[in-house]
Design an enzyme around this catalytic site. Sequence first.
Site, PDB file in Angstrom:
ATOM      1  N   ASN A 158       0.807  -1.229   0.000  1.00 43.98           N
ATOM      2  CA  ASN A 158       0.000   0.000   0.000  1.00 43.98           C
ATOM      3  C   ASN A 158       0.838   1.275   0.000  1.00 43.98           C
ATOM      4  O   ASN A 158       0.342   2.333  -0.373  1.00 43.98           O
ATOM      5  CB  ASN A 158      -1.015   0.001   1.154  1.00 43.98           C
ATOM      6  N   LEU A 250      15.561 -16.928  17.745  1.00 44.82           N
ATOM      7  CA  LEU A 250      15.586 -15.797  18.692  1.00 44.82           C
ATOM      8  C   LEU A 250      16.015 -14.500  18.016  1.00 44.82           C
ATOM      9  O   LEU A 250      16.761 -13.693  18.585  1.00 44.82           O
ATOM     10  CB  LEU A 250      16.488 -16.095  19.893  1.00 44.82           C
ATOM     11  N   GLU A 256       4.838  -3.946  12.428  1.00 40.88           N
ATOM     12  CA  GLU A 256       3.883  -2.834  12.268  1.00 40.88           C
ATOM     13  C   GLU A 256       2.716  -3.391  11.466  1.00 40.88           C
ATOM     14  O   GLU A 256       2.857  -3.669  10.278  1.00 40.88           O
ATOM     15  CB  GLU A 256       4.548  -1.668  11.545  1.00 40.88           C
ATOM     16  N   GLY A 258      -1.830  -4.247  11.070  1.00 37.55           N
ATOM     17  CA  GLY A 258      -3.082  -3.621  10.645  1.00 37.55           C
ATOM     18  C   GLY A 258      -3.766  -2.822  11.752  1.00 37.55           C
ATOM     19  O   GLY A 258      -3.307  -2.790  12.892  1.00 37.55           O
ATOM     20  N   GLU A 386     -10.146  -5.844   9.944  1.00 34.79           N
ATOM     21  CA  GLU A 386      -9.659  -4.811   9.035  1.00 34.79           C
ATOM     22  C   GLU A 386     -10.154  -5.100   7.616  1.00 34.79           C
ATOM     23  O   GLU A 386      -9.906  -6.184   7.081  1.00 34.79           O
ATOM     24  CB  GLU A 386      -8.127  -4.813   9.069  1.00 34.79           C
ATOM     25  N   GLU A 462       8.919   2.022  16.056  1.00 33.44           N
ATOM     26  CA  GLU A 462       9.983   2.578  15.222  1.00 33.44           C
ATOM     27  C   GLU A 462       9.776   4.089  15.193  1.00 33.44           C
ATOM     28  O   GLU A 462       8.751   4.603  15.610  1.00 33.44           O
ATOM     29  CB  GLU A 462       9.966   1.945  13.821  1.00 33.44           C
TER      30      GLU A 462
HETATM   31  P1  NAD Z   1       0.854  -9.061   3.887  1.00 33.79           P
HETATM   32  O1  NAD Z   1       1.064  -9.395   5.302  1.00 33.79           O
HETATM   33  O2  NAD Z   1       0.052  -9.987   3.051  1.00 33.79           O
HETATM   34  O3  NAD Z   1       2.257  -8.898   3.127  1.00 33.79           O
HETATM   35  C1  NAD Z   1       3.235  -7.996   3.546  1.00 33.79           C
HETATM   36  C2  NAD Z   1       4.602  -8.464   3.084  1.00 33.79           C
HETATM   37  O4  NAD Z   1       4.906  -9.698   3.728  1.00 33.79           O
HETATM   38  C3  NAD Z   1       4.693  -8.735   1.585  1.00 33.79           C
HETATM   39  O5  NAD Z   1       5.942  -8.292   1.109  1.00 33.79           O
HETATM   40  C4  NAD Z   1       4.638 -10.262   1.518  1.00 33.79           C
HETATM   41  O6  NAD Z   1       5.280 -10.792   0.402  1.00 33.79           O
HETATM   42  C5  NAD Z   1       5.369 -10.633   2.781  1.00 33.79           C
HETATM   43  N1  NAD Z   1       5.092 -11.987   3.298  1.00 33.79           N
HETATM   44  C6  NAD Z   1       3.945 -12.691   3.203  1.00 33.79           C
HETATM   45  N2  NAD Z   1       4.086 -13.890   3.810  1.00 33.79           N
HETATM   46  C7  NAD Z   1       5.339 -13.942   4.302  1.00 33.79           C
HETATM   47  C8  NAD Z   1       6.086 -14.911   5.057  1.00 33.79           C
HETATM   48  N3  NAD Z   1       5.538 -16.069   5.402  1.00 33.79           N
HETATM   49  N4  NAD Z   1       7.352 -14.627   5.404  1.00 33.79           N
HETATM   50  C9  NAD Z   1       7.920 -13.442   5.068  1.00 33.79           C
HETATM   51  N5  NAD Z   1       7.261 -12.482   4.350  1.00 33.79           N
HETATM   52  C10 NAD Z   1       5.991 -12.724   3.981  1.00 33.79           C
HETATM   53  O7  NAD Z   1       0.244  -7.595   3.880  1.00 33.79           O
HETATM   54  P2  NAD Z   1      -0.280  -6.770   2.625  1.00 33.79           P
HETATM   55  O8  NAD Z   1      -1.600  -7.324   2.217  1.00 33.79           O
HETATM   56  O9  NAD Z   1       0.800  -6.635   1.627  1.00 33.79           O
HETATM   57  O10 NAD Z   1      -0.484  -5.319   3.281  1.00 33.79           O
HETATM   58  C11 NAD Z   1      -1.619  -4.916   3.929  1.00 33.79           C
HETATM   59  C12 NAD Z   1      -1.467  -5.002   5.422  1.00 33.79           C
HETATM   60  O11 NAD Z   1      -0.372  -4.194   5.854  1.00 33.79           O
HETATM   61  C13 NAD Z   1      -2.672  -4.465   6.155  1.00 33.79           C
HETATM   62  O12 NAD Z   1      -2.993  -5.298   7.227  1.00 33.79           O
HETATM   63  C14 NAD Z   1      -2.203  -3.099   6.667  1.00 33.79           C
HETATM   64  O13 NAD Z   1      -2.895  -2.618   7.776  1.00 33.79           O
HETATM   65  C15 NAD Z   1      -0.784  -3.392   6.972  1.00 33.79           C
HETATM   66  N6  NAD Z   1      -0.010  -2.141   7.056  1.00 33.79           N
HETATM   67  C16 NAD Z   1       0.429  -1.724   8.296  1.00 33.79           C
HETATM   68  C17 NAD Z   1       1.150  -0.534   8.401  1.00 33.79           C
HETATM   69  C18 NAD Z   1       1.681  -0.049   9.739  1.00 33.79           C
HETATM   70  O14 NAD Z   1       2.576   0.790   9.727  1.00 33.79           O
HETATM   71  N7  NAD Z   1       1.184  -0.519  10.859  1.00 33.79           N
HETATM   72  C19 NAD Z   1       1.398   0.228   7.253  1.00 33.79           C
HETATM   73  C20 NAD Z   1       0.920  -0.218   6.027  1.00 33.79           C
HETATM   74  C21 NAD Z   1       0.231  -1.421   5.944  1.00 33.79           C
END
Ligand code: NAD
Length: 491
Positions: A158, A250, A256, A258, A386, A462
Amino acid sequence: MNTPRLEVAGVAVSPDHYIDGQRVTSHEKFELFSPIDQQILGHVSEGLDEHVEAALRSASAAFPAWAALGAAERKRYLDRFAEEIGKRADDFCRLESTDAGVLLSRMRHGVVPRAVRNISWFANHALSLQDRPIDTEQAHHLIRHDPAGVVVIITPWNSPLMLSTWKLGPALAAGNTCILKPPEWAPLTCSLLADAAHAAGLPPGVFNVVQGAGATTGARLVSDPRIARVSFTGSVPTAKRIAQAAGANLVPCSLELGGKSPFIVLEDADLDNAAATGALMYRNAGQVCLAGTRFLVHEKIAGRFVAAMRDYVQRLVIGDPRDEATEVGPIIHPRQVARVHGFVQRAVAAGAELLWGGDKHPFGAQYFMPTMVTGVRQDDEIVQNEVFGPVLTLQTFRDDDEAIALANGTDYGLGGVCYGESAHATAVAERVRTGFIWVNSFGIRDLEAPFGGIKRSGVGREGGDWSFEFFCDVKDVVIPRKPFRASFSHR
Ligand code: NAD
């Protein structure tokens, strides 16, 4: 041999990994398409075992020299890196807008300037962390922030540029070497970031990009015992998998995640202001983790607030994110559109009422109407989970205690918004259990402030010093004030 560069939105961008200062191709590729019109943008190298291994070796080999450079010398490299990002500002804007559907106006005025600052600000801040002393009667404590090692950074689709630089800046400034795994649905600006790092002369291995799917490439990276930290932004289910894999070795994780943040409108709020800010929650088609998505409005003013917000929502410009006037763009992927639609359909089937929106938007297959759902109960799926799309809920309350109970009544705890008379809104905000909350405002982010969520919204903080607490090994060198002599009282 490298794959020829892709031409996307007039920008020549490499589809390959960036490992050890070079482009590295893969015989396996994945297809990329734009959320704007589902046009295929090209095929991108997939990270296989050999690429993960090469990146880990390169980052490990580069670590001792980068760590030994010291913060001031690293700052010189990182200032050049920030400069190179700035030089490519227009390319970053067009590329992320096409690849991820992020509004061009947001890229231009918010994301890219912030990406530049993410690198330069942390590089500068690292200077102030060196050898902070603590003096007591007994000893002089030299508190060192030593680099930790190889950091794996994993980011979502996003806001890939902003979130990647937000982690890279402090991780590199602290003296770590990094491997970035960009989101598979929108990896192109991270590839361009590697061009900027290369042009800035970052030593080979200091910054690597390995593209690929999370479940394979990402999972391999986070489960490797050679890494020192994982900094992850993304969803809760993925975070649990990552924490498990890294936890087996460990390896500390910063997570960070949803949100399901409350947007509270108190009886004494400036309704027009609150309504205008409310309409902002649809920006980026609601694909913003920190958006206030649960509107909690005092029952006495709910009717007037809804009318005022409807007025702002009706004026939102929905369309192509590359158009500077657009305020609500596409949803990233057909799967996400179906997911968002499913939430709304199930809520309506269960008796909820639509105040506006509720369906796909005629502009295109990946566009959804700004939607407001009311008549919901606290334990309804749409209130608890979410949605990550342009879908908000509205509930009313009678007094502050009820507002706070509703605000705190989910498993999430990322952010919040509270509108009301200043002292009143501040007092309510203080009782909301989240990592941060904006009083009569939204989206103010200062790099020196802590950022992160509580409960299911994350682990750790962070930003500012907190980034360095995470990315460094904090060490206490204890020097006694008086000569120390071992005594053996039991003899
Ligand atoms: P996601 O968890 O599906 O994927 C995020 C990243 O993780 C991607 O690069 C993906 O390839 C990777 N990933 C997936 N499975 C993995 C694994 N088993 N091991 C290592 N990496 C893996 O999330 P998304 O759909 O890309 O993004 C949307 C989510 O991100 C929403 O929940 C949103 O709220 C959250 N988000 C949080 C923040 C914050 O700062 N708190 C900011 C932006 C987005």
